[in-house]
Write a protein that holds these residues in place. Structure first.
Motif, PDB file in Angstrom:
ATOM      1  N   ILE A 106       0.977  -1.249  -0.114  1.00  0.00           N
ATOM      2  CA  ILE A 106      -0.053  -0.272   0.479  1.00  0.00           C
ATOM      3  C   ILE A 106       1.086   1.104   0.049  1.00  0.00           C
ATOM      4  O   ILE A 106       0.991   2.303  -0.738  1.00  0.00           O
ATOM      5  CB  ILE A 106      -0.653  -0.433   1.272  1.00  0.00           C
ATOM      6  N   ILE A 107       1.590   1.553   0.979  1.00  0.00           N
ATOM      7  CA  ILE A 107       3.047   2.128   0.577  1.00  0.00           C
ATOM      8  C   ILE A 107       3.331   2.440  -0.313  1.00  0.00           C
ATOM      9  O   ILE A 107       3.846   3.600  -0.491  1.00  0.00           O
ATOM     10  CB  ILE A 107       3.971   2.177   2.082  1.00  0.00           C
ATOM     11  N   SER A 124       2.699   2.189  -3.468  1.00  0.00           N
ATOM     12  CA  SER A 124       1.547   2.101  -4.937  1.00  0.00           C
ATOM     13  C   SER A 124       1.584   3.696  -4.996  1.00  0.00           C
ATOM     14  O   SER A 124       1.717   3.914  -5.582  1.00  0.00           O
ATOM     15  CB  SER A 124       0.715   1.495  -4.327  1.00  0.00           C
ATOM     16  N   TYR A 125       1.646   4.083  -3.644  1.00  0.00           N
ATOM     17  CA  TYR A 125       1.728   5.968  -3.418  1.00  0.00           C
ATOM     18  C   TYR A 125       2.835   6.395  -3.853  1.00  0.00           C
ATOM     19  O   TYR A 125       3.032   7.333  -4.447  1.00  0.00           O
ATOM     20  CB  TYR A 125       1.757   6.070  -1.443  1.00  0.00           C
TER      21      TYR A 125
END
Length: 110
Positions: free
Chosen positions: A104-105, A107-108
């Motif tokens: 998730i991290i 992907s940013y």
């Protein structure tokens, strides 16, 4: 809030996660299990022997396959111990959670 404050918050949430609690409980149970300690000691000793054998520069493919088969047998012995198996399962769950968080991290950032 800055990124460091959020990182601290995330770290605290991970520390309180059910996955990490399960790991810690399983680790305590494994540590208290004398049979598990013996199985782990034997596994580590045998693994070191097999690694040494596998590092022979003149090793044959057949010998390498024998070493792989022996390692599989040693891992099976680990899995047969309930405390060890539960710890490994808990670690797998925690690692999966951490991979998802990192994904998730990332992907940013990407």
């Amino acid at each position: 809030m800055n990124v460091f404050e959020k990182a601290h918050e995330l770290g605290a949430m991970i520390a309180e996660s059910a996955e990490l609690k399960k790991v810690n409980e399983a680790r305590e149970a494994q540590t208290a299990d004398n049979d598990a300690a013996l199985v782990l000691m034997n596994y580590n000793r045998r693994r070191e022997q097999l690694i040494k054998e596998a590092s022979d520069p003149n090793i044959t493919n057949e010998k390498m396959q024998e070493i792989r088969n022996e390692m599989e047998k040693e891992i099976d012995k680990l899995n047969q111990n309930k405390s060890i198996a539960e710890f490994m399962e808990a670690m797998e769950g925690f690692n999966t959670m951490m991979e998802q968080v990192n994904g998730i991290i990332s992907s940013y950032i990407a």
